[in-house]
Each structure stands twice: as C-alpha cells, then as structure tokens.
Design a protein around this motif. Structure first.
Motif, PDB file in Angstrom:
ATOM      1  N   GLN A  74       0.831  -1.207   0.000  1.00 16.27           N
ATOM      2  CA  GLN A  74       0.000   0.000   0.000  1.00 16.27           C
ATOM      3  C   GLN A  74       0.864   1.255   0.000  1.00 16.27           C
ATOM      4  N   LEU A 112       2.015   1.699  -3.575  1.00 18.11           N
ATOM      5  CA  LEU A 112       0.940   2.223  -4.436  1.00 18.11           C
ATOM      6  C   LEU A 112       0.698   3.703  -4.152  1.00 18.11           C
ATOM      7  N   ARG A 161       2.275   1.495 -12.365  1.00 18.88           N
ATOM      8  CA  ARG A 161       2.861   0.162 -12.292  1.00 18.88           C
ATOM      9  C   ARG A 161       3.131  -0.375 -13.692  1.00 18.88           C
ATOM     10  N   ARG A 183      -3.056   0.760 -12.126  1.00 22.48           N
ATOM     11  CA  ARG A 183      -2.058   1.003 -11.068  1.00 22.48           C
ATOM     12  C   ARG A 183      -2.186  -0.003  -9.977  1.00 22.48           C
TER      13      ARG A 183
END
Length: 125
Positions: free
Chosen positions: A103, A106, A116, A125
């Motif tokens: 997380q 991200l 990504r 993503r």
C-alpha cells in the motif's frame, strides 16, 4: 537470523515466488513486489529517506534464483536487475509486511503520478 525456508518455488505463469518458511508459514510474493522492494542499494539507497520508487514493473518476472551461502538468494529479474541479496530474514519481513509495504508503494506511485504499467502506457495502477 531466521532459518532457511523449506521451499522456494517460482510459479512462472503467475509471476509469484511461493515460500514455505522453516516454521511452516507460507506466503506468495509477487515478482513485482520483490523487484520494487529489492534490498539493493540501487533501490533502498543508504537510508529510508533515499529509497527509490521503481515504477513500470507490473509485468516483471524472475529468470534466476541462486543460493548465496546458507543465508540468502540472489534473484535475477527479467529487466536484468540482479543486485541485492534476499536474506531469509528479509524474505520473512517482506512476507509479514506485505500489505503495508504494498500500500505504501501504491501510494508513493500515485503521489508521483507514476504507474505500475510500462512507461508510456496507460495501465492499471
């Protein structure tokens, strides 16, 4: 330091490293996650404030897993990144902290407007 895993098995079709730890705990570590959390100085820098965010690795795979003594493996990715040793304790740390680290990754991508997916492609993503 942790004991060596009982099993390390790379599943090429899903690009996941399946790990069975000495205590019987298991986890599946995606190649992308292993790549962006590489223990190399190239990724980690020389302190938390120097860590680099590696974008565009959604489709990265593993092409080699080589033992290093009795304490680690060297992973070679298909983007040819192969520096940094994944010690048994670091693999366990990656497994135990997967949700939080993923997380954070991200969030860091989003904050920087990165993806990504491969550079220049509008991918999830």
């Amino acid at each position: 330091m942790s004991d060596a895993p009982r099993e390390l098995r790379y599943v090429r079709a899903t690009r996941v490293l399946h790990v069975v730890f000495a205590d019987g705990a298991t986890c599946d570590l995606p190649a992308e996650y292993l790549r962006v959390e590489s223990p190399s100085a190239e990724v980690q820098g020389h302190g938390a404030e120097q860590k680099k965010i590696i974008a565009g690795r959604m489709h990265v795979g593993i092409i080699g897993i080589d033992p290093v003594g009795n304490y680690a493996v060297k992973i070679t990715f298909d983007d040819l990144h192969d520096t940094g040793l994944y010690t048994w304790s670091y693999l366990r740390e990656l497994a135990d902290q997967h949700d939080t680290r993923w997380q954070d990754y991200l969030n860091a991508l989003e904050m920087r407007g990165l993806s990504r997916g491969p550079v220049g492609r509008d991918q999830a993503r």
